[in-house]
Design a protein around this motif. Sequence first.
Motif, PDB file in Angstrom:
ATOM      1  N   TYR A 123       0.811  -1.221   0.000  1.00  0.00           N
ATOM      2  CA  TYR A 123       0.000   0.000   0.000  1.00  0.00           C
ATOM      3  C   TYR A 123       0.845   1.271   0.000  1.00  0.00           C
ATOM      4  CZ  TYR A 123       0.971   0.098   5.046  1.00  0.00           C
ATOM      5  OH  TYR A 123       1.595   0.113   6.267  1.00  0.00           O
ATOM      6  N   LEU A 124       2.174   1.114   0.107  1.00  0.00           N
ATOM      7  CA  LEU A 124       3.071   2.273   0.018  1.00  0.00           C
ATOM      8  C   LEU A 124       4.447   1.787  -0.389  1.00  0.00           C
ATOM      9  CD1 LEU A 124       3.361   5.408   0.623  1.00  0.00           C
ATOM     10  CD2 LEU A 124       4.395   4.719   2.798  1.00  0.00           C
ATOM     11  N   LEU A 125       5.055   2.490  -1.361  1.00  0.00           N
ATOM     12  CA  LEU A 125       6.436   2.214  -1.752  1.00  0.00           C
ATOM     13  C   LEU A 125       7.310   3.318  -1.176  1.00  0.00           C
ATOM     14  CD1 LEU A 125       8.631   0.684  -3.262  1.00  0.00           C
ATOM     15  CD2 LEU A 125       8.030   1.977  -5.333  1.00  0.00           C
ATOM     16  N   ALA A 126       8.078   2.961  -0.149  1.00  0.00           N
ATOM     17  CA  ALA A 126       9.002   3.899   0.480  1.00  0.00           C
ATOM     18  C   ALA A 126      10.423   3.569   0.027  1.00  0.00           C
ATOM     19  CB  ALA A 126       8.883   3.821   1.996  1.00  0.00           C
ATOM     20  N   MET A 247      -9.523   2.314  -1.287  1.00  0.00           N
ATOM     21  CA  MET A 247      -8.950   3.500  -0.641  1.00  0.00           C
ATOM     22  C   MET A 247      -8.219   4.376  -1.642  1.00  0.00           C
ATOM     23  SD  MET A 247      -6.439   3.648   2.702  1.00  0.00           S
ATOM     24  CE  MET A 247      -6.169   5.235   3.532  1.00  0.00           C
ATOM     25  N   VAL A 248      -7.554   3.753  -2.586  1.00  0.00           N
ATOM     26  CA  VAL A 248      -6.856   4.518  -3.634  1.00  0.00           C
ATOM     27  C   VAL A 248      -7.857   5.144  -4.592  1.00  0.00           C
ATOM     28  CG1 VAL A 248      -5.282   4.345  -5.599  1.00  0.00           C
ATOM     29  CG2 VAL A 248      -4.761   3.119  -3.484  1.00  0.00           C
ATOM     30  N   ALA A 252      -9.079   8.516  -0.705  1.00  0.00           N
ATOM     31  CA  ALA A 252      -8.723   8.518   0.714  1.00  0.00           C
ATOM     32  C   ALA A 252      -7.229   8.287   0.919  1.00  0.00           C
ATOM     33  CB  ALA A 252      -9.535   7.455   1.460  1.00  0.00           C
ATOM     34  N   TRP A 253      -6.605   7.520   0.023  1.00  0.00           N
ATOM     35  CA  TRP A 253      -5.168   7.245   0.130  1.00  0.00           C
ATOM     36  C   TRP A 253      -4.366   8.531  -0.065  1.00  0.00           C
ATOM     37  CZ3 TRP A 253      -0.669   7.553  -2.702  1.00  0.00           C
ATOM     38  CH2 TRP A 253       0.404   6.756  -2.300  1.00  0.00           C
ATOM     39  N   ASP A 254      -4.682   9.271  -1.117  1.00  0.00           N
ATOM     40  CA  ASP A 254      -3.985  10.540  -1.377  1.00  0.00           C
ATOM     41  C   ASP A 254      -4.182  11.520  -0.227  1.00  0.00           C
ATOM     42  OD1 ASP A 254      -2.695  10.149  -3.866  1.00  0.00           O
ATOM     43  OD2 ASP A 254      -4.592  10.370  -4.918  1.00  0.00           O
ATOM     44  N   ALA A 255      -5.390  11.565   0.305  1.00  0.00           N
ATOM     45  CA  ALA A 255      -5.686  12.474   1.418  1.00  0.00           C
ATOM     46  C   ALA A 255      -4.856  12.111   2.644  1.00  0.00           C
ATOM     47  CB  ALA A 255      -7.170  12.422   1.744  1.00  0.00           C
ATOM     48  N   ALA A 256      -4.682  10.824   2.902  1.00  0.00           N
ATOM     49  CA  ALA A 256      -3.902  10.383   4.057  1.00  0.00           C
ATOM     50  C   ALA A 256      -2.421  10.716   3.882  1.00  0.00           C
ATOM     51  CB  ALA A 256      -4.092   8.883   4.269  1.00  0.00           C
ATOM     52  N   VAL A 257      -1.904  10.562   2.669  1.00  0.00           N
ATOM     53  CA  VAL A 257      -0.506  10.917   2.389  1.00  0.00           C
ATOM     54  C   VAL A 257      -0.285  12.409   2.638  1.00  0.00           C
ATOM     55  CG1 VAL A 257       1.223  11.171   0.572  1.00  0.00           C
ATOM     56  CG2 VAL A 257      -0.058   9.039   0.768  1.00  0.00           C
ATOM     57  N   LYS A 258      -1.169  13.219   2.110  1.00  0.00           N
ATOM     58  CA  LYS A 258      -1.036  14.673   2.253  1.00  0.00           C
ATOM     59  C   LYS A 258      -1.133  15.101   3.711  1.00  0.00           C
ATOM     60  CE  LYS A 258      -2.905  19.051   0.505  1.00  0.00           C
ATOM     61  NZ  LYS A 258      -3.918  19.678  -0.387  1.00  0.00           N
ATOM     62  N   ALA A 271       0.471   5.345  -5.537  1.00  0.00           N
ATOM     63  CA  ALA A 271       0.017   4.149  -4.816  1.00  0.00           C
ATOM     64  C   ALA A 271       0.341   2.904  -5.634  1.00  0.00           C
ATOM     65  CB  ALA A 271      -1.478   4.241  -4.552  1.00  0.00           C
ATOM     66  N   PRO A 272       1.024   1.934  -5.044  1.00  0.00           N
ATOM     67  CA  PRO A 272       1.364   0.724  -5.806  1.00  0.00           C
ATOM     68  C   PRO A 272       0.145  -0.123  -6.118  1.00  0.00           C
ATOM     69  CG  PRO A 272       1.967   0.469  -3.503  1.00  0.00           C
ATOM     70  CD  PRO A 272       1.515   1.894  -3.665  1.00  0.00           C
ATOM     71  N   LYS A 273       0.243  -0.905  -7.185  1.00  0.00           N
ATOM     72  CA  LYS A 273      -0.808  -1.841  -7.517  1.00  0.00           C
ATOM     73  C   LYS A 273      -0.703  -3.058  -6.602  1.00  0.00           C
ATOM     74  CE  LYS A 273      -1.162  -0.537 -12.402  1.00  0.00           C
ATOM     75  NZ  LYS A 273      -1.039  -0.997 -13.809  1.00  0.00           N
ATOM     76  N   ILE A 274      -1.837  -3.605  -6.277  1.00  0.00           N
ATOM     77  CA  ILE A 274      -1.867  -4.771  -5.393  1.00  0.00           C
ATOM     78  C   ILE A 274      -1.040  -5.893  -6.001  1.00  0.00           C
ATOM     79  CG2 ILE A 274      -3.317  -6.549  -4.358  1.00  0.00           C
ATOM     80  CD1 ILE A 274      -3.609  -3.716  -3.142  1.00  0.00           C
ATOM     81  N   GLY A 275      -0.129  -6.448  -5.206  1.00  0.00           N
ATOM     82  CA  GLY A 275       0.721  -7.545  -5.656  1.00  0.00           C
ATOM     83  C   GLY A 275       1.981  -7.116  -6.387  1.00  0.00           C
ATOM     84  N   ASP A 276       2.129  -5.821  -6.645  1.00  0.00           N
ATOM     85  CA  ASP A 276       3.277  -5.300  -7.390  1.00  0.00           C
ATOM     86  C   ASP A 276       4.384  -4.899  -6.412  1.00  0.00           C
ATOM     87  OD1 ASP A 276       4.989  -4.336  -9.255  1.00  0.00           O
ATOM     88  OD2 ASP A 276       3.801  -2.591  -9.827  1.00  0.00           O
TER      89      ASP A 276
END
Length: 279
Positions: A123-126, A247-248, A252-258, A271-276
């Motif tokens: 759910y996040l690529l750091a 969420m993406v 909601a995902w972008d809002a949480a990042v910001k 946001a990464p794709k599921i399984g990627d």
Amino acid sequence: MKLRKVTLASAAALALALTATACGSGDKDDAAGGGGKKITIGIKIDQPGIGLKTPDGKYTGFDVDVAKYIAKELGYDEKNIVFKETKSADRETAISRGDVKFIAASYSINDERLQKVDFAGPYLLAHQDILVRADDDSIKSPEDLNEKKLCSVVGSTSAKNVKEKLAPKAELQTYGGYSECLTGLENKAIDALTTDDSILAGFASQQQFQGKFKLAGFKMSNENYGIGLKKGDADLKKKIDAALTKMVSDGAWDAAVKANFGPANYKNEQAPKIGDVVK
């Protein structure tokens, strides 16, 4: 006649015990999924921007927002979420023992962990990065860390990776926590702090630190954050993956990042794709 009395008494005792068990089970976490009143979720409680327990007992951070969203999609009210601190060394044990339903705690997916647990997401690529003072332009590449004082926490592999692979002459200093590293950075006792860029952004976004530090943007590793869950629980994995996808898509995902990383000017990946999982 005496035998009948004993039998009836035993039956009554058994019925009473079963009733008590049934009444008590509704208050426990629904470890098997579906219909339970409460859900226990593992998080970090000492990483601002990721997972933090505030002095007033509230929980904040990107992972907390993700966990709340998933719980909602699984059918739980926010008031029935029980957050449980899961330190890095305890995450696999907490999952296998059933202490938590799932874990959202800057939990990077890797082959070693996949032997013990399953992951939904990512759910996040750091990325591993460094944090420096906002007015310091002397470190423009990882190699510039040679002869510099580099800080990380005791037990972290981040600083070790830099020293072994990128800047062997860096002066490695380890402190008990990231907050101590930040104080040293602010006071010029150290020159740079290294760990995941999301964690660095979370600390730098705290009100008392805003404008004082900056991320270098070196991207020295790929850290695919996933939701840890019990190995073999395909149904829960499917449901969490669906929640993350939603969420993406609904913003909601972008809002949480910001909300959690924005003040640090964190240049997050999409946001990464599921399984990627990016190696």
